[in-house]
Design an enzyme around this catalytic site. Sequence first.
Site, PDB file in Angstrom:
ATOM      1  N   SER A  62       0.812  -1.215   0.000  1.00 28.75           N
ATOM      2  CA  SER A  62       0.000   0.000   0.000  1.00 28.75           C
ATOM      3  C   SER A  62       0.846   1.265   0.000  1.00 28.75           C
ATOM      4  CB  SER A  62      -0.949  -0.002   1.201  1.00 28.75           C
ATOM      5  OG  SER A  62      -1.949  -0.986   1.018  1.00 28.75           O
ATOM      6  N   TYR A  63       1.990   1.229   0.654  1.00 26.25           N
ATOM      7  CA  TYR A  63       2.855   2.411   0.697  1.00 26.25           C
ATOM      8  C   TYR A  63       3.256   2.845  -0.716  1.00 26.25           C
ATOM      9  CZ  TYR A  63       6.583   5.563   2.154  1.00 26.25           C
ATOM     10  OH  TYR A  63       7.379   6.665   2.348  1.00 26.25           O
ATOM     11  N   GLU A  64       3.438   1.898  -1.604  1.00 25.99           N
ATOM     12  CA  GLU A  64       3.873   2.190  -2.972  1.00 25.99           C
ATOM     13  C   GLU A  64       2.730   2.623  -3.899  1.00 25.99           C
ATOM     14  OE1 GLU A  64       6.739   0.138  -0.729  1.00 25.99           O
ATOM     15  OE2 GLU A  64       4.811  -0.739  -1.298  1.00 25.99           O
ATOM     16  N   CYS A  86      -4.717  -2.757   1.198  1.00 19.67           N
ATOM     17  CA  CYS A  86      -5.266  -3.183   2.479  1.00 19.67           C
ATOM     18  C   CYS A  86      -4.151  -3.148   3.516  1.00 19.67           C
ATOM     19  CB  CYS A  86      -5.844  -4.592   2.367  1.00 19.67           C
ATOM     20  SG  CYS A  86      -6.465  -5.226   3.934  1.00 19.67           S
ATOM     21  N   ILE A  88      -3.684  -3.851   7.517  1.00 23.16           N
ATOM     22  CA  ILE A  88      -4.314  -4.432   8.700  1.00 23.16           C
ATOM     23  C   ILE A  88      -3.468  -4.094   9.918  1.00 23.16           C
ATOM     24  CG2 ILE A  88      -5.053  -6.568   9.816  1.00 23.16           C
ATOM     25  CD1 ILE A  88      -5.479  -7.721   6.956  1.00 23.16           C
ATOM     26  N   ASP A  91       0.687  -5.030  15.929  1.00 27.65           N
ATOM     27  CA  ASP A  91       1.032  -4.685  17.305  1.00 27.65           C
ATOM     28  C   ASP A  91       1.943  -3.474  17.424  1.00 27.65           C
ATOM     29  OD1 ASP A  91      -0.438  -6.863  18.245  1.00 27.65           O
ATOM     30  OD2 ASP A  91       1.268  -8.225  18.023  1.00 27.65           O
ATOM     31  N   HIS A  94       3.398   0.895  13.074  1.00 25.92           N
ATOM     32  CA  HIS A  94       3.613   0.826  11.629  1.00 25.92           C
ATOM     33  C   HIS A  94       2.318   1.114  10.864  1.00 25.92           C
ATOM     34  CE1 HIS A  94       5.516  -0.565   7.904  1.00 25.92           C
ATOM     35  NE2 HIS A  94       4.457  -1.334   7.703  1.00 25.92           N
TER      36      HIS A  94
END
Length: 157
Positions: A62-64, A86, A88, A91, A94
């Site tokens: 997704s970052y790209e 997507c 998700i 913990d 990030h």
Amino acid sequence: MPGVLKSGSANTKLNLSRKRFAIIVAEWNEEITEALYDGAVESLLAHGVKKTNIVRKNVPGSYELTLGALWMAERKDIDAVICLGCVIQGDTPHFDYICQAVAYGITEVNIKTKKPAIFGVLTTLNKKQALERAGGKLGNKGEEAAITAIKMLAIKG
């Protein structure tokens, strides 16, 4: 009827036979992003877009999506870009950094290129929520992203 979108009581008429769409698909969480892609394509086709006028490009995650969207939006033969991904929650923080960066980046693509770049990125707490939004009981957000792209093109005229 192809070319007519219904949103409440309003109809938006747009001839989509010559409009070209790029769909940028994140490979991360592939099961979900492929379902989003299928929904987007089905929606575009149902509204009169020719299959040959849909260009697909994959990016690693997704970052790209932002850079992939920019490259496609800069093309003169592309009218709108749909970004599908997507993220998700895990913990660590990030999740927050990625979601914020992608939302900001896609917004910048809209502003820089003056073309619709649609945020079709699920940001969910778990995989179950993502699946519910990728063709499950809450619909398909890929389909909604495609409709959003069409509506934005209709605004410009």
